[in-house]
Design a protein around this motif. Structure first.
Motif, PDB file in Angstrom:
ATOM      1  N   ALA A 181       0.667  -0.956   0.286  1.00 21.37           N
ATOM      2  CA  ALA A 181       0.084   0.352   0.246  1.00 21.37           C
ATOM      3  C   ALA A 181       0.277   0.680  -0.067  1.00 21.37           C
ATOM      4  O   ALA A 181       0.582   2.661  -0.566  1.00 21.37           O
ATOM      5  N   LEU A 182       2.607   1.031   0.670  1.00 22.73           N
ATOM      6  CA  LEU A 182       3.067   2.261   1.060  1.00 22.73           C
ATOM      7  C   LEU A 182       3.513   2.721  -0.532  1.00 22.73           C
ATOM      8  O   LEU A 182       3.852   3.209  -1.102  1.00 22.73           O
ATOM      9  N   ILE A 183       4.555   1.136  -1.036  1.00 19.65           N
ATOM     10  CA  ILE A 183       4.738   1.574  -2.494  1.00 19.65           C
ATOM     11  C   ILE A 183       3.511   2.177  -3.049  1.00 19.65           C
ATOM     12  O   ILE A 183       3.869   2.974  -4.147  1.00 19.65           O
ATOM     13  N   ASP A 184       2.320   1.468  -3.312  1.00 14.17           N
ATOM     14  CA  ASP A 184       1.427   2.098  -4.686  1.00 14.17           C
ATOM     15  C   ASP A 184       0.671   3.696  -3.890  1.00 14.17           C
ATOM     16  O   ASP A 184       1.019   4.358  -4.784  1.00 14.17           O
ATOM     17  N   GLY A 185       1.160   4.213  -3.050  1.00 12.54           N
ATOM     18  CA  GLY A 185       0.625   5.208  -2.095  1.00 12.54           C
ATOM     19  C   GLY A 185       1.689   6.298  -2.699  1.00 12.54           C
ATOM     20  O   GLY A 185       2.048   7.598  -3.279  1.00 12.54           O
ATOM     21  N   LEU A 186       3.381   5.961  -2.617  1.00 12.93           N
ATOM     22  CA  LEU A 186       4.420   6.564  -3.181  1.00 12.93           C
ATOM     23  C   LEU A 186       4.920   6.576  -4.437  1.00 12.93           C
ATOM     24  O   LEU A 186       5.357   7.490  -5.304  1.00 12.93           O
ATOM     25  N   SER A 187       4.206   5.481  -5.310  1.00 16.89           N
ATOM     26  CA  SER A 187       4.813   5.476  -7.209  1.00 16.89           C
ATOM     27  C   SER A 187       4.312   7.012  -7.356  1.00 16.89           C
ATOM     28  O   SER A 187       4.908   7.091  -8.286  1.00 16.89           O
ATOM     29  N   GLY A 188       2.905   7.365  -7.709  1.00 11.29           N
ATOM     30  CA  GLY A 188       2.772   8.951  -7.727  1.00 11.29           C
ATOM     31  C   GLY A 188       3.721   9.498  -7.393  1.00 11.29           C
ATOM     32  O   GLY A 188       3.577  10.776  -8.096  1.00 11.29           O
ATOM     33  N   GLU A 189       4.425   9.590  -6.577  1.00  9.07           N
ATOM     34  CA  GLU A 189       5.657  10.496  -6.398  1.00  9.07           C
ATOM     35  C   GLU A 189       6.296  10.461  -7.040  1.00  9.07           C
ATOM     36  O   GLU A 189       7.350  10.974  -6.823  1.00  9.07           O
ATOM     37  N   LYS A 190       6.833   8.973  -7.796  1.00 12.01           N
ATOM     38  CA  LYS A 190       7.565   9.219  -8.551  1.00 12.01           C
ATOM     39  C   LYS A 190       8.175  10.332  -9.677  1.00 12.01           C
ATOM     40  O   LYS A 190       8.842  11.059  -9.203  1.00 12.01           O
ATOM     41  N   VAL A 191       6.943  10.373  -9.534  1.00 11.86           N
ATOM     42  CA  VAL A 191       7.761  11.669 -10.801  1.00 11.86           C
ATOM     43  C   VAL A 191       7.642  13.155  -9.767  1.00 11.86           C
ATOM     44  O   VAL A 191       8.841  13.644 -10.848  1.00 11.86           O
ATOM     45  N   ARG A 192       7.066  13.095  -9.314  1.00  9.78           N
ATOM     46  CA  ARG A 192       7.081  15.243  -8.437  1.00  9.78           C
ATOM     47  C   ARG A 192       8.829  14.177  -7.835  1.00  9.78           C
ATOM     48  O   ARG A 192       9.038  15.920  -7.734  1.00  9.78           O
ATOM     49  N   TRP A 193       9.328  13.298  -7.411  1.00 16.84           N
ATOM     50  CA  TRP A 193      10.355  13.575  -6.839  1.00 16.84           C
ATOM     51  C   TRP A 193      11.659  13.351  -8.001  1.00 16.84           C
ATOM     52  O   TRP A 193      12.707  14.304  -7.860  1.00 16.84           O
ATOM     53  N   THR A 194      11.673  12.995  -8.766  1.00 20.15           N
ATOM     54  CA  THR A 194      12.181  12.688 -10.651  1.00 20.15           C
ATOM     55  C   THR A 194      12.113  14.447 -10.377  1.00 20.15           C
ATOM     56  O   THR A 194      13.598  14.682 -10.889  1.00 20.15           O
ATOM     57  N   GLN A 195      11.822  14.882 -10.313  1.00 16.87           N
ATOM     58  CA  GLN A 195      11.572  16.009 -10.996  1.00 16.87           C
ATOM     59  C   GLN A 195      12.061  17.232  -9.770  1.00 16.87           C
ATOM     60  O   GLN A 195      12.959  17.771 -10.293  1.00 16.87           O
ATOM     61  N   GLN A 196      11.707  16.999  -8.892  1.00 18.57           N
ATOM     62  CA  GLN A 196      12.059  17.691  -7.330  1.00 18.57           C
ATOM     63  C   GLN A 196      13.864  17.543  -8.057  1.00 18.57           C
ATOM     64  O   GLN A 196      14.754  18.116  -7.466  1.00 18.57           O
ATOM     65  N   SER A 197      14.109  16.302  -7.815  1.00 17.71           N
ATOM     66  CA  SER A 197      16.076  15.611  -7.551  1.00 17.71           C
ATOM     67  C   SER A 197      16.642  16.780  -8.406  1.00 17.71           C
ATOM     68  O   SER A 197      17.264  17.464  -8.334  1.00 17.71           O
ATOM     69  N   LYS A 198      16.162  16.465 -10.267  1.00 18.25           N
ATOM     70  CA  LYS A 198      16.374  17.408 -11.171  1.00 18.25           C
ATOM     71  C   LYS A 198      16.634  18.649 -10.589  1.00 18.25           C
ATOM     72  O   LYS A 198      17.404  19.701 -11.054  1.00 18.25           O
ATOM     73  N   GLU A 199      15.175  19.262 -10.450  1.00 22.05           N
ATOM     74  CA  GLU A 199      15.221  21.478  -9.851  1.00 22.05           C
ATOM     75  C   GLU A 199      16.506  21.652  -8.622  1.00 22.05           C
ATOM     76  O   GLU A 199      17.042  22.634  -8.669  1.00 22.05           O
ATOM     77  N   PHE A 200      16.794  20.628  -7.700  1.00 17.35           N
ATOM     78  CA  PHE A 200      16.791  20.729  -6.481  1.00 17.35           C
ATOM     79  C   PHE A 200      19.451  21.038  -7.398  1.00 17.35           C
ATOM     80  O   PHE A 200      19.786  21.365  -6.637  1.00 17.35           O
ATOM     81  N   LYS A 201      19.296  20.195  -8.505  1.00 14.94           N
ATOM     82  CA  LYS A 201      20.582  20.068  -9.145  1.00 14.94           C
ATOM     83  C   LYS A 201      20.864  21.437  -9.891  1.00 14.94           C
ATOM     84  O   LYS A 201      21.587  22.039  -9.606  1.00 14.94           O
ATOM     85  N   SER A 202      19.540  21.849  -9.760  1.00 12.80           N
ATOM     86  CA  SER A 202      19.608  23.288 -11.038  1.00 12.80           C
ATOM     87  C   SER A 202      19.865  23.994 -10.184  1.00 12.80           C
ATOM     88  O   SER A 202      20.607  25.138 -10.238  1.00 12.80           O
ATOM     89  N   GLN A 203      18.703  24.272  -8.931  1.00 13.88           N
ATOM     90  CA  GLN A 203      19.876  24.434  -7.865  1.00 13.88           C
ATOM     91  C   GLN A 203      20.645  24.890  -6.793  1.00 13.88           C
ATOM     92  O   GLN A 203      21.298  26.337  -6.910  1.00 13.88           O
ATOM     93  N   ILE A 204      21.430  23.756  -7.257  1.00 12.90           N
ATOM     94  CA  ILE A 204      22.928  23.913  -6.766  1.00 12.90           C
ATOM     95  C   ILE A 204      23.923  24.973  -7.701  1.00 12.90           C
ATOM     96  O   ILE A 204      24.220  25.596  -7.319  1.00 12.90           O
TER      97      ILE A 204
END
Length: 257
Positions: A119-142
């Motif tokens: 259930a947690l994995i299913d719930g977090l699977s939708g966050e994968k796209v956002r996390w990936t985008q945020q990870s890219k944004e963090f690299k850009s912010q750095i």
């Protein structure tokens, strides 16, 4: 040695009227004793004739009983042996059942954990796209962090005396142009307020009397973040009231001129 013939021979005497103990005593004591003895022997013979078969049967039944008791003892010994084996097997069975129950409980616990994890994995699977985008944004912010810090430190050091328009002139037209010329990356939409202070702090300042416009909040940032003591030009005394309320717990002393 008494037999049926002897008894039969004595029977006519027993039927005589004077063949009694009383009449025998009248004649002679020994005769009376012999007379009584013959009657007793005949009675004993009659009784013993019925008792002997019973005795023989008793002995026979006792023999059977002895054999039955021996067989019973043997069967009881075998039963005890089988019962001991049964107790051992029952103990093994109980131990196996306990292990089975423990395994079932562990399996049920593991199943619940797996369900929760799924259930947690299913719930977090939708966050994968956002996390990936945020990870890219963090690299850009750095990458842009050096330029953003230069703009923030320049703002804290030099923008205090100026109004909002001149501050924007310094930031947008002068300093950002200088950063571009030196190829120092920075954020095009840099928000100095969100960069230097969080929203709960701003809300606390508003409760303490600081106005909520951007210029006032920027002035509050300069007062609290700059390394030099600020000089407040405060004709409406809003800044004075805010400083007094903010530093009330620190027992700020105010001198009136």
């Amino acid at each position: 040695t008494i037999n049926d013939e002897t008894v039969e021979l004595l029977q006519p005497y027993f039927e005589m009227e004077d063949y009694t103990l009383q009449h025998g005593q009248k004649v002679c004591g020994n005769v009376a004793g012999l007379l009584s003895w013959t009657q007793a022997m005949v009675v004993f013979y009659g009784v013993n004739r019925e008792v002997l078969p019973l005795k023989a049967n008793l002995a026979k039944q006792e023999g059977r009983l002895k054999i039955a008791n021996a067989e019973k003892d043997k069967a009881q010994a075998e039963l005890d042996e089988k019962q001991a084996e049964l107790d051992k097997v029952q103990a093994k069975f109980d131990a196996a059942m306990k292990e089975k129950m423990d395994l079932e409980n562990d399996a049920e616990t593991c199943k619940r954990k797996m369900q929760a994890a799924s259930a947690l994995i299913d719930g977090l699977s939708g966050e994968k796209v956002r996390w990936t985008q945020q990870s890219k944004e963090f690299k850009s912010q750095i990458k842009r962090l050096v330029g953003d810090i230069l703009l923030c430190t320049g703002f804290l050091s030099y923008c205090g005396p100026f109004n909002q328009d001149f501050r924007n002139l310094l930031l947008k037209e002068l300093w950002e142009t200088e950063l571009k010329e030196h190829k120092i990356p920075f954020s095009d939409d840099l928000n100095l307020i969100s960069m230097l202070v969080d929203q709960p702090t701003i809300s606390e300042w508003n409760l303490q009397g600081l106005p909520g416009d951007n210029l006032s909040i920027q002035n509050g940032i300069i007062v609290t973040k700059a390394s030099r003591y600020p000089l407040l030009v405060d004709p409406q005394t809003q800044g004075k009231e805010w400083v007094k309320n903010k530093e009330q717990e620190n027992e700020l002393q105010v001198n009136s001129v």
